[in-house]
Write a protein that holds these residues in place. Structure first.
Motif, short mmCIF file in Angstrom:
data_model
loop_
_atom_site.label_atom_id
_atom_site.label_comp_id
_atom_site.label_asym_id
_atom_site.label_seq_id
_atom_site.Cartn_x
_atom_site.Cartn_y
_atom_site.Cartn_z
N VAL A 44 0.72 -1.25 -0.17
CA VAL A 44 -0.08 -0.22 0.34
C VAL A 44 0.87 1.88 -0.39
O VAL A 44 1.65 1.61 0.65
N VAL A 67 -1.26 -1.06 -4.04
CA VAL A 67 -2.17 0.22 -3.83
C VAL A 67 -2.47 1.17 -3.90
O VAL A 67 -2.25 1.40 -2.37
N LYS A 89 -5.40 4.12 -6.91
CA LYS A 89 -6.67 3.44 -6.44
C LYS A 89 -7.92 4.02 -6.06
O LYS A 89 -9.55 3.43 -6.59
N PHE A 108 -9.07 -2.98 0.29
CA PHE A 108 -8.32 -3.54 -0.61
C PHE A 108 -7.17 -4.77 -0.62
O PHE A 108 -6.73 -4.76 -0.92
N GLU A 112 -7.71 -8.02 -2.58
CA GLU A 112 -6.09 -7.81 -3.54
C GLU A 112 -6.30 -9.85 -2.93
O GLU A 112 -5.96 -10.68 -4.16
#
Length: 295
Positions: A44, A67, A89, A108, A112
């Motif tokens: 992330v 992300v 995203k 997210f 994923e």
């Protein structure tokens, strides 16, 4: 999970890192976009869009497999629309509650995980069905339809490939389940119903079953030939398929195959004799495999 925080407001960056670290995430902080381009993998990236004079697009491109969540002070074409189009995203508006940011990250993270699982399942199914040839024009296929074949892999391949072709999800129900009819009746989605083990449906329930599926997108599979079925029936002569795939069945799988496909053709006394086991053992194996014998 590895998180990169790109923010020149050091207090805000440290506060976010502290909260995420409490949730067992590993956090790094960068105060500039150039400093953030380290070539390190992150799951992330929390990217502030108001770092003066710095270009955020190289960061979005460098972390296109991560992300990227934008942290913005206001919503505009430059702060949100263009970065999202470039590959970010999502975004969150400052000031924000840390719980809202965590919710986005978890969303997210779950997405994923499901994406990777789906990729694994898809690769496995493609491998499993690679030797099964389907001669069917799916653009002209109308549902519901019945597939009669002792070769279960053919019916499975047909159902999964049709669902993939039509870009619809597949919902699986087996008549080995005592709640199969209730599950079919309760199904209200526009997805495709894949119903297996039709040979285990009691004759007294067939009329009710046909009423349930009359206007539904269904693919039904069974091992026995079906007479007077009101929808299209695809019959596959599959006795030889057991050996066509260069597979040698384990003894238990062979016994299960024989029981499933021949238990309605022979009485238990004769079937157990052909298998070289006792009637008690036959009954125990039927219970073990969840095989229901039609009455």
């Amino acid at each position: 999970m590895n998180v990169l925080i790109i923010e020149n407001e050091i207090y805000l960056a440290q506060s976010i890192a502290s909260k995420l670290s409490d949730l067992n995430h590993n956090c790094d902080i960068s105060s500039s976009t150039k400093e953030a381009l380290k070539g390190i993998h992150y799951d992330v990236v929390l990217l502030s869009t108001n770092i003066n004079g710095q270009d955020i697009y190289p960061v979005i491109d460098a972390y296109k497999d991560a992300v990227v969540i934008l942290m913005v002070s206001y919503v505009s074409n430059d702060t949100v629309s263009k970065p999202l189009a470039a590959g970010a995203k999502d975004y969150i508006l400052k000031p924000f509650m840390i719980e809202e940011l965590i919710r986005k990250i978890q969303h997210f993270q779950n997405h994923e995980k499901l994406r990777r699982q789906n990729q694994t399942y898809e690769r496995y199914l493609n491998y499993t069905f690679s030797g099964v040839k389907i001669d069917e024009d799916f653009d002209k296929t109308e549902l519901p339809l019945m597939i009669c074949s002792a070769y279960q892999k053919y019916a499975d391949s047909f159902a999964f490939r049709y669902a993939q072709h039509t870009n619809k999800a597949l919902h699986f129900i087996s008549f080995n389940s005592p709640k199969a009819l209730q599950d079919i009746a309760a199904f209200s989605s526009n997805d495709i119903l894949y119903i297996t083990d039709f040979q285990n449906l009691k004759k007294s329930d067939i009329k009710h079953f046909l009423e349930l599926i009359e206007k539904r997108s269904c693919i039904i599979s069974g091992t026995d030939s079906v007479e007077n079925f009101p929808f299209r029936v695809i019959e596959i002569e599959s006795e030889n398929h057991l050996f066509d795939q260069s597979d040698i069945l384990p003894i238990e799988e062979y016994v299960k195959y024989i029981m499933t496909n021949f238990q309605n053709r022979f009485p238990d006394t004769e079937l157990s004799k052909k298998l070289g086991i006792s009637r008690k053992s036959l009954w125990e194996k039927r219970k073990k495999y969840g095989i229901v014998k039609k009455k």
